[in-house]
Design an enzyme around this catalytic site. Structure first.
Site, PDB file in Angstrom:
ATOM      1  N   HIS A   1      45.710  44.951  29.421  1.00 55.79           N
ATOM      2  CA  HIS A   1      45.314  43.588  29.787  1.00 55.79           C
ATOM      3  C   HIS A   1      46.302  42.533  29.287  1.00 55.79           C
ATOM      4  O   HIS A   1      45.940  41.365  29.197  1.00 55.79           O
ATOM      5  CB  HIS A   1      43.917  43.247  29.235  1.00 55.79           C
ATOM      6  CG  HIS A   1      42.791  44.005  29.847  1.00 55.79           C
ATOM      7  ND1 HIS A   1      42.560  45.332  29.586  1.00 55.79           N
ATOM      8  CD2 HIS A   1      41.810  43.623  30.688  1.00 55.79           C
ATOM      9  CE1 HIS A   1      41.477  45.722  30.244  1.00 55.79           C
ATOM     10  NE2 HIS A   1      41.008  44.725  30.928  1.00 55.79           N
TER      11      HIS A   1
ATOM     12  N   HIS B   1      37.926  49.251  40.918  1.00 60.41           N
ATOM     13  CA  HIS B   1      37.236  48.261  40.107  1.00 60.41           C
ATOM     14  C   HIS B   1      37.170  46.943  40.872  1.00 60.41           C
ATOM     15  O   HIS B   1      38.204  46.378  41.246  1.00 60.41           O
ATOM     16  CB  HIS B   1      38.006  48.099  38.794  1.00 60.41           C
ATOM     17  CG  HIS B   1      37.309  47.271  37.774  1.00 60.41           C
ATOM     18  ND1 HIS B   1      37.553  45.928  37.623  1.00 60.41           N
ATOM     19  CD2 HIS B   1      36.365  47.588  36.862  1.00 60.41           C
ATOM     20  CE1 HIS B   1      36.795  45.456  36.637  1.00 60.41           C
ATOM     21  NE2 HIS B   1      36.069  46.451  36.159  1.00 60.41           N
TER      22      HIS B   1
ATOM     23  N   GLU C   1      28.846  42.609  39.719  1.00 62.18           N
ATOM     24  CA  GLU C   1      29.225  41.929  38.483  1.00 62.18           C
ATOM     25  C   GLU C   1      29.430  40.430  38.705  1.00 62.18           C
ATOM     26  O   GLU C   1      29.972  40.000  39.731  1.00 62.18           O
ATOM     27  CB  GLU C   1      30.515  42.552  37.924  1.00 62.18           C
ATOM     28  CG  GLU C   1      30.876  41.989  36.565  1.00 62.18           C
ATOM     29  CD  GLU C   1      32.126  42.618  35.960  1.00 62.18           C
ATOM     30  OE1 GLU C   1      32.493  43.733  36.379  1.00 62.18           O
ATOM     31  OE2 GLU C   1      32.720  41.988  35.067  1.00 62.18           O
TER      32      GLU C   1
ATOM     33  N   CYS D   1      33.451  38.944  29.447  1.00 61.15           N
ATOM     34  CA  CYS D   1      34.186  38.347  30.560  1.00 61.15           C
ATOM     35  C   CYS D   1      33.328  37.398  31.401  1.00 61.15           C
ATOM     36  O   CYS D   1      33.828  36.417  31.940  1.00 61.15           O
ATOM     37  CB  CYS D   1      34.765  39.445  31.441  1.00 61.15           C
ATOM     38  SG  CYS D   1      33.581  40.736  31.875  1.00 61.15           S
ATOM     39  N   CYS D   2      32.040  37.722  31.542  1.00 60.79           N
ATOM     40  CA  CYS D   2      31.237  37.012  32.548  1.00 60.79           C
ATOM     41  C   CYS D   2      30.834  35.576  32.176  1.00 60.79           C
ATOM     42  O   CYS D   2      30.931  34.690  33.027  1.00 60.79           O
ATOM     43  CB  CYS D   2      30.021  37.841  32.917  1.00 60.79           C
ATOM     44  SG  CYS D   2      30.462  39.357  33.825  1.00 60.79           S
TER      45      CYS D   2
ATOM     46  N   GLU E   1      32.330  50.437  37.668  1.00 56.96           N
ATOM     47  CA  GLU E   1      32.242  49.049  38.146  1.00 56.96           C
ATOM     48  C   GLU E   1      33.038  48.865  39.435  1.00 56.96           C
ATOM     49  O   GLU E   1      33.762  47.887  39.605  1.00 56.96           O
ATOM     50  CB  GLU E   1      32.742  48.092  37.058  1.00 56.96           C
ATOM     51  CG  GLU E   1      32.000  48.270  35.729  1.00 56.96           C
ATOM     52  CD  GLU E   1      32.519  47.375  34.608  1.00 56.96           C
ATOM     53  OE1 GLU E   1      33.606  46.811  34.764  1.00 56.96           O
ATOM     54  OE2 GLU E   1      31.808  47.257  33.597  1.00 56.96           O
TER      55      GLU E   1
ATOM     56  N   ASP F   1      50.397  45.656  35.215  1.00 52.54           N
ATOM     57  CA  ASP F   1      49.148  45.594  34.467  1.00 52.54           C
ATOM     58  C   ASP F   1      48.022  46.266  35.255  1.00 52.54           C
ATOM     59  O   ASP F   1      47.902  46.073  36.461  1.00 52.54           O
ATOM     60  CB  ASP F   1      48.790  44.130  34.183  1.00 52.54           C
ATOM     61  CG  ASP F   1      47.735  43.997  33.096  1.00 52.54           C
ATOM     62  OD1 ASP F   1      46.581  44.387  33.349  1.00 52.54           O
ATOM     63  OD2 ASP F   1      48.076  43.530  31.995  1.00 52.54           O
ATOM     64  N   GLY F   2      47.198  47.043  34.545  1.00 56.34           N
ATOM     65  CA  GLY F   2      46.065  47.705  35.195  1.00 56.34           C
ATOM     66  C   GLY F   2      44.992  46.745  35.653  1.00 56.34           C
ATOM     67  O   GLY F   2      44.096  47.118  36.417  1.00 56.34           O
TER      68      GLY F   2
ATOM     69  N   CYS G   1      31.512  38.465  37.288  1.00 61.21           N
ATOM     70  CA  CYS G   1      32.936  38.170  37.466  1.00 61.21           C
ATOM     71  C   CYS G   1      33.395  38.451  38.891  1.00 61.21           C
ATOM     72  O   CYS G   1      34.292  37.778  39.407  1.00 61.21           O
ATOM     73  CB  CYS G   1      33.776  39.003  36.502  1.00 61.21           C
ATOM     74  SG  CYS G   1      33.755  38.411  34.806  1.00 61.21           S
TER      75      CYS G   1
END
Lengths: 654, 654
Positions: free
Chosen positions: B148, B260, B328, B404-405, B312, B198-199, B330
């Site tokens: 991240h 994801h 989700e 995160c949310c 997810e 980045d993943g 997000c």
């Protein structure tokens, strides 16, 4: 020779297992499963115990190899479960001309070598768990919520019990290892409350079985303590909470199964074992109540259990999604273990009904027809895009990092015939129950003298006729009790050609009590008319759909069997659909099977653009396209042996 | 003053965002959301950044505190997202008399203090990520698949962009920090192929936004490189495979969203940003095709995305379980980001339709009405036994280990008004589009002189009447384009009391082009007749069920609103059900709302014992019990503010 669960002479079961001294399967799907078990699955398992590092972990523990521990902490349990599988398998060789001498020698040698290895790896005080001996020697019993130390111990005991009952541990080496560990556990954990409880039940039922084989009362005492201490916060904290580890309520109070399905089911097996040995009716009643709730609201049509993938848990009431249900293979096997114990405890056929449903569907589907690969999860639906959609294709594998399921299959398959018959004695004499129908021979010594020998000829589950011939007749009258499955609507029964009432008694059996002579024949005709099955209105995930069943078999629709241009996911059935039985055939990759075919309709949605929702009766509600087609179904347990196409058990009703 | 996404002067969007220099919400649900955002959510978030350790991680990185890094590796991103939320919020204070001076001072101080902290924590070379600076200084860029690092960098850039656009970073401190990091990334990653990708996509859209604010072409160049390099195995191995990280196919070739959900949606935002800035029509077309597929087969009725909890991920086509969908929070916010970019790129109202659906349903439901607690997952059903069944009750929480949310909600809520209007210029002059309907004032300077000022008065979404009064009139004719949502069947439109055609053009707007005078009124009547919505026949999980919608609102049935003795899970609706609108009311805990009520039937299953399946039409098929009752529905976005009872959006049709 005995199989799993032999209540002690002082126990209080309603039925006792038939001693299969001279019993063997002689045909049918179960014999086929035992054959691939011996020829393919067990040799593969032996290989994987080397490749995955399980045996090497034990060699490191024994000081005979270098390196570090590999795999999850419960790696030893795979060794024990393969040992148990081999022990049951080696029983067959004595009666049936099935295993070659070379096969027998390889398996016998595996038991001997592995028992010696376990003996050398065992610590002086009896402890034996390579994960902790090798990798975390100071952590013994400090994280029981996750450590699986008792779980592994339990599987070791079950292996030793199987070897003992099968007579394949002649010098008692494996039993001695198991006893030393059990003695150690008793010393450490019997004093109340002890260092804690294992987060994964399994040792409870194993300790009772070890008690049955050895007569050592402390093992039963320890099992009882573990059962009674559950639900009091002794397991320790877990991120998924006490319910996940069945530690939220004492087992006499918990109204439903909860949490991790395999854990919950193993615990119930131990509860029933303790209740039967101690004659504890209220403990038994609590387990029965949970079984009833589980069956009524948390069981897939296939018998699969554990409807939620996250946490591998029993879901909420009526949460039974066909596509997303986990239905772990180990849970199917554990369900059979629980129901087998309840069947012996109560003598009620409904437990044998669930065993049959589970074996022929959820459990039977777990392994490929060739005995090579396994599902851990057993959903009732696979979509056409499963392989490319989320990068997690739903297919079987040969082995797993967490490899609990393959040896769960091999050990139950190797012991299948032990679940086919039971006996009891009432005021009028002995009763022999046929609990499952398969081609077999069996002979049962009666307590009041003589022997009752039977030969069962049948092409069940393809054909509903079960012909039973008396091969040895006892001197005094005795009863033959035949389980009548609830789906058999028009059952017929005849003795020596004369019709008899086939109505089941209140426990679910048609009972024939009479003097028997050699050559007497009993013919039972179970009604295998294909039927459309509909779900309870609270099961949201399959509302408006029906499944096809025939006898004990749940059917499914695989893409490979449908006409060109007909997608499985577009099929719909008429509520009055009737099914043509295709001729019995040996289907490539699948084996002997009977396909069902019906007229059907292919429904194609009209709104392929925009959101897949529309106003009911609104101006945009053009009718979906419907066209006639046919739909062909194959038994669910034989699915996924012909490519990775779509499959579904539940199909919309028109 | 500008919000998210301001295409550069050289870019190729169809629409441009309305500059809300003098725009503000003046009422309605969105203003309420902004009020609790400011009064409750943001102060709580500031507190959690201390309690959870996010700010302390940065202090450790700056050498100003002791201790070890706490939380998941993306802890910094929560700081950046709260900063962005505060930056958008501080825009409001300049125009509306909403925040108190003390509230403004606290938020301004937070931005200043945090910008200085980030400045001090930043490494000399521009790198800034406390997880790696503190805990794994040698691991920089070595595990991008999970690290991240770019994700956190992206959120830092978005915070700086928001602060810049809002004028709340007067000395440019935050922007300078973001630029130094972006310059460092350009230096390390621009040379092809760089150390990897980045993943978790996010930096792509952020770099384009930073380019828009700074004019620095290398940022656009780097974003383009990241987008084009995707799908070539540069992300690295992940246990869930390349699809999970959107690295299985180049973005010009991938036919569907996969993996994801949040990652996939952020990536799409970046793709559209790059396409619009570079005028790359085929890159844009690839993203549009994936949006269409996603909407047609992987989107919940609420707009929720990511139907599978495990991983997810976006599920398979038509895998849309109401109970188990993850949806989700997000992902809802990210979906709005993607659709907002597509709306600007194409000028098609369908993107604003999905934004409205998502905001008023999946997104709006994520936070409690009081602004205090959040859902990460937003299913469309909650069963009565959710709290006791699996020990994982489905309720909102104030904050999360992986948090995160909450800041994904606060940052979008604070910027809501930026999504309400757009403008464009065609051969006939300027066009101002109303994309969303809410009470507000706005004023738009026209490129050919003058200003177009409007006051929008409406009680939308409770009432369908939207009254628009011209408050400033440009000298030359210009057009007002009103989005006509597809659910509005009988739309009416009038200018100064005279009816006008309300039919939308091919892009989805009713366009009024004329000379305007101050005081002109446009009245749009959207048709909010409650409607029953049925699913596409391939959505297995809601077959035979319907949902209730009214205007943009999806409704749901909560236990608390049903008559005594009527269980939500037993409700069934007639296909011709009509709905009574209860009087608008301020419901305790919920706020202003409009409930719907209809006659309904309660269906109770007859087979409560044994398996919950029965033979269709068979002898055991006693009819389920049905009795009349009423069913009352509340907007889904307002659910779970009155206890933890059952809820469902989809209800069986009789």
């Amino acid at each position: 020779m005995h199989g799993p669960v032999v209540p002690s002479p002082d126990a209080h079961p309603t039925l006792r297992p038939h001693s299969p001294t001279r019993a063997e399967l002689t045909g049918g799907p179960w014999l086929r499963w035992q054959r691939v078990n011996r020829e393919v699955s067990l040799p593969l398992a032996l290989g994987w115990l080397e490749k995955a590092g399980n045996l090497n972990n034990l060699r490191i523990a024994a000081g005979e190899a270098e390196g570090s521990f590999r795999g999850p902490v419960y790696m030893d349990s795979d060794v024990h479960k393969v040992l148990e599988s081999v022990a049951w398998e080696l029983q067959h060789g004595r009666h049936a001309d099935s295993a070659t001498p070379a096969e027998r020698a390889e398996l016998t040698d595996f038991v001997d070598r592995t028992a010696r290895l376990l003996e050398r790896a065992q610590a002086d005080d009896g402890y034996l768990d390579s994960a902790y001996q090798v990798a975390q020697p100071d952590a013994r019993y400090t994280k029981l919520v996750d450590s699986h130390e008792h779980y592994c111990a339990g599987h070791l005991m079950q292996a030793a019990v199987a070897a003992q009952r099968g007579g394949v541990d002649p010098d008692g080496r494996l039993l001695a290892v198991a006893r030393r560990f059990a003695d150690h556990l008793a010393e450490v954990f019997l004093p109340d409350p002890g260092p804690g409880l294992d987060g994964h039940p399994e040792v409870e039922t194993a300790l009772v079985e070890l008690y049955r084989v050895t007569g050592e009362a402390r093992y039963l005492e320890l099992a009882t303590a573990f059962v009674e201490r559950r639900g009091r916060g002794l397991v320790g904290d877990h991120k998924r909470g006490e319910r996940h580890r069945q530690d939220h309520l004492p087992v006499r109070e918990a109204p439903t199964v909860t949490g991790h399905a395999v854990r919950g089911l193993y615990l119930e097996a131990g509860i029933v074992d303790v209740a039967v040995e101690t004659g504890d009716a209220s403990l038994l009643a609590a387990s029965v109540a949970r079984w009833e709730d589980m069956v009524a609201s948390r069981t897939s049509l296939t018998g699969g259990l554990g409807s939620r993938q996250v946490g591998e848990v029993f879901g909420e009431r009526y949460e039974l999604p066909p596509d997303l249900s986990y239905n772990e293979t180990c849970a199917s096997a554990a369900s059979v273990q629980w129901s087998w114990r309840l069947l012996l405890a109560t003598g009620e056929a409904r437990y044998a009904d669930l065993i049959e449903r589970t074996l022929f569907n959820a459990f039977g589907a777990a392994r490929s027809a060739d005995g090579r690969t396994y599902y851990k999860g057993n959903p009732l639906q696979r979509r056409p895009d499963h392989a490319e959609a989320v990068g997690d294709p739903r297919c079987r594998d040969e082995w797993f990092f967490s490899a609990c399921c393959p040896p769960a299959v091999t050990r139950l398959v190797a012991a299948l015939e032990h679940h086919a018959a039971t006996w009891s004695r009432d005021a009028d004499g002995a009763v022999l129950h046929l609990q499952q129908y398969a081609p077999m021979t069996l002979s049962h010594p009666l307590p009041d003298g003589g022997e009752f020998g039977l030969r069962v000829a049948t092409d069940y589950p393809w054909d509903g006729a079960v012909e039973i011939t008396v091969t040895r007749a006892p001197e005094r009258p005795c009863a033959l009790a035949l389980r009548i499955p609830p789906w058999s609507v028009r059952t017929r029964l005849a003795v020596n050609g004369e019709a008899e009432a086939a109505d089941p008694d209140e426990k679910g059996y048609a009972v024939l009590r009479r003097p028997w002579r050699v050559g007497d024949t009993v013919v039972l005709h179970l009604d295998l008319t294909p039927r459309l099955t509909v779900p309870h209105p609270r099961i949201d995930a399959v509302r408006g759909a029906a499944a096809v069943e025939r006898g004990p078999l749940v059917y499914c629709f695989e893409q490979v069997d449908q006409p060109e241009g007909t997608e499985v996911d577009e099929l719909a059935l008429a509520p009055d659909a009737t099914f043509e039985e295709l001729p019995l055939a040996d289907l490539d990759g699948v084996g002997r099977t009977l396909l069902l075919r019906t007229a059907a309709v292919a429904v194609t949605g009209t709104h392929e653009a925009g959101l897949p929702y529309r106003t009911h009766g609104g101006p945009s509600a053009a009718a979906d396209t419907r066209r006639p087609t046919t739909a062909t179904a194959v038994p669910y347990y034989q699915w996924d042996n012909r490519g990775d196409g779509a499959m579904r058990v539940w199909v919309p009703l028109l």
